[in-house]
Design a protein around this motif. Structure first.
Motif, short mmCIF file in Angstrom:
data_model
loop_
_atom_site.label_atom_id
_atom_site.label_comp_id
_atom_site.label_asym_id
_atom_site.label_seq_id
_atom_site.Cartn_x
_atom_site.Cartn_y
_atom_site.Cartn_z
N ILE A 238 0.85 -1.18 0.00
CA ILE A 238 0.00 0.00 0.00
C ILE A 238 0.88 1.23 0.00
O ILE A 238 2.00 1.22 0.50
N MET B 124 -8.61 2.78 0.38
CA MET B 124 -7.45 1.89 0.51
C MET B 124 -7.70 0.84 1.58
O MET B 124 -7.40 -0.34 1.41
N MET C 66 -0.93 -1.59 -4.86
CA MET C 66 -1.93 -0.54 -4.97
C MET C 66 -1.26 0.74 -5.40
O MET C 66 -0.06 0.91 -5.24
N ILE D 226 -3.47 -2.94 -8.68
CA ILE D 226 -4.75 -2.26 -8.54
C ILE D 226 -4.52 -0.85 -9.03
O ILE D 226 -3.86 -0.05 -8.38
#
Lengths: 337, 337
Positions: B66, B77, B122, B144
DNA sequence: ATTCGTTGTCGAAGCGCTTCGACATCCTAT
DNA sequence: ATAGGATGTCGAAGCGCTTCGACAACGAAT
């Protein structure tokens, strides 16, 4: 995949020597060390995590259990999680993300399988069903939040009692006599998460000492709920001039509704929030607030665990002293009140 | 700590038999299986994760990277992260939480050490520096978000182009001719995260087809920034009656400012937001919005990885079709416009 | 009756690393 | 000159599991 043995061969030393270079657990001559390090770089060697874990019975992983439900303010959880991850890396640990979904089973699984060396639990309930397991395992563990009994456990949290007291003191000093507390959603109280109650207790007992009146109302976030709550508050205590808000998603609705009712902040009413600084600063009125020290909690939790894993440190409860930042949402109570 | 061997002894079978009971990779007679399972339960056996990883070269861990920075909307998130963790557990995987801080090194470390079997990234940038590594590793991986080139990669994302088009179509259908787009913070554009540009492109090209005028302004969150941005918009295009907002932290400020200026929503101006449903519902005006399918993305990412690890599945890009939910913030354009 | 394929179980060989004891070498203090 | 302690390196024994080949036992097919 490059193995230790290959590095050893490349550097012309034995496997154990390479291992000792890596771990530093025995002294190695500078020349050998450099040769080994050189080989490691050239071959692009990365120690295999599984083999390491098996041989040393240390995974170098810290498990972080976050609650699944999201009625707690999400950004705070995220901030804690990120602080945990960052601090952990600093000490050579990785972080395993567990959701509360599995409940006590997750604790059993993780400790039983040696997946993680230690655990951090967020959003602990007063009588959390994971506590008995934690007490009987010898795996280090830190709770973020306070259960009913902390014996044999390590915990970190904001001192919510002191926080409540601090908020009410600030309002009292400004001359407010009638205080309304906008609390967390009812579900939070029912779950007995503790922090909401502790705030309220601290606030109430200080208010009693200072001779203030306090009206507490839990409140879901959002406009509709807030509108209802606010109406009831002014209905019951029309003279209310001070607000303490402990629900981030009620902050903005409250401000909007007050504005809409022609009550100016801070001229007519004052608002103190318990929320992250970012929320306080971004609100339509810059809020006087007590920040939730998310980063500090995350960092402390990891550092405590690392210390314990290194054989240092002991069980203790750390309550972080609240700090109130005065911004634009609080001022002297209006004369007529 | 209970080991496989102890279980085997307790059940009166060999270690390999216990292993096969656990993995199901060879057929075991019902009676033996039950006896073994009984022993496992009685002894409270948990397979050792490290040993398993070493022997099978599978860690049963999925790494989730992340971003460290928090200028993206955090709850989204978090929702993705939780969906990832939950789905992963459903398939017998755990989730390792990595922050973007380490950058490409984290990828190297994780793939090199066998810490994780697969990765989810991400907040991918258009020319992300981790991409070359991902392309050359044979470790399954899902992004993502969409980088500039997706060849050899698997990606999931909301179809932001279609999202932009959908928003503008909705406003066009209601008769609005002058549209203002409140974009993400300038930093987001500078970082070339892609999704903001894609929204804008989709929106602009559809607007062109429909003969609408579009004015785009990036905007930091918060009231002050929004006030400035809004003033400039009405200055430049006084006839603006439709807004598309792609910055969650600008939503509430925008509504408050419009209200303050005496512009009613949706009577005078309409607002479409691109944001999680929760934000849309909790806003002071229930917002017509396109939701960000956080859960779906997280779930898809994991399921794709699991399929790949099982030898099924292949590289592909999944763009999730946007869905617009009409709520209270959009209505017909006022007659005079 | 012999052969063959199935099914269920076992033994043993590793997976890549850590760590312990042993040992060789060198320096210092007697 | 020599014993004694540092210091640096090595070999080997596991850590707890998976997995492969072997094989016994059995029923089915010849």
């Amino acid at each position: 995949m490059v193995t230790l043995a290959e590095v050893a061969q490349h550097a012309g030393v034995s496997a154990s020597t390479v291992s000792y270079v890596l771990s530093g657990k025995r002294s190695i001559s500078t020349t050998t060390r450099q040769r080994v390090e050189q080989s490691i770089r050239e071959l692009g060697y990365h120690p295999n995590a599984g083999a390491r874990a098996l041989a040393s019975s240390r995974s170098n992983i810290i498990a972080l259990m976050i609650p699944l439900r999201t009625d707690m303010y999400v950004p705070v959880m995220m901030e804690i999680a990120i602080a945990v991850a960052t601090t952990a890396r600093l000490h050579g640990y990785d972080v395993l993300l567990l959701t509360g979904e599995e409940g006590p089973d997750a604790v059993r699984r993780v400790t039983g399988s040696g997946l993680a060396d230690a655990m951090i639990l967020m959003d602990v309930e007063l009588e959390d069903e994971r506590l008995p397991l934690l007490r009987q395992t010898d795996q280090p563990c830190v709770l973020i939040g306070l259960p009913a009994s902390t014996s044999g456990l390590t915990c970190v949290d904001l001192d919510f009692g002191a926080t409540g007291a601090l908020c009410v003191e600030h309002l009292a000093k400004l001359g407010h006599r009638d205080i309304a507390v906008i609390g967390e959603a009812p579900a939070v109280y029912e779950r007995h998460t503790g922090f909401a109650e502790r705030t309220l207790d601290g606030l109430r007992s200080r208010a009693r000492e200072l001779g203030l009146r306090v009206l507490h109302r839990p409140c879901e976030g959002g406009y509709d709920a807030m509108a209802l709550t606010l109406a009831r508050i002014f209905d019951e205590r029309p003279g209310t001039t001070g607000f303490v808000v402990q629900n981030e998603s009620a902050v903005e609705p409250l401000l909007a509704l007050l504005r809409q009712q022609g009550r100016a902040v801070p001229e007519d009413v004052s608002v103190v929030a318990i929320c992250p600084d970012q929320v306080a600063v971004q609100a339509s009125v810059r809020l006087t607030s007590v920040a939730i020290p998310a980063q500090e909690m995350g960092r402390y939790a990891v550092e405590h665990l690392v210390a314990k894993l290194d054989g240092r440190g002991s069980d203790e409860v750390l309550l972080i002293a609240p700090e109130l930042t005065v911004r634009a949402s609080t001022g002297p109570a209006p004369a007529g009140s």
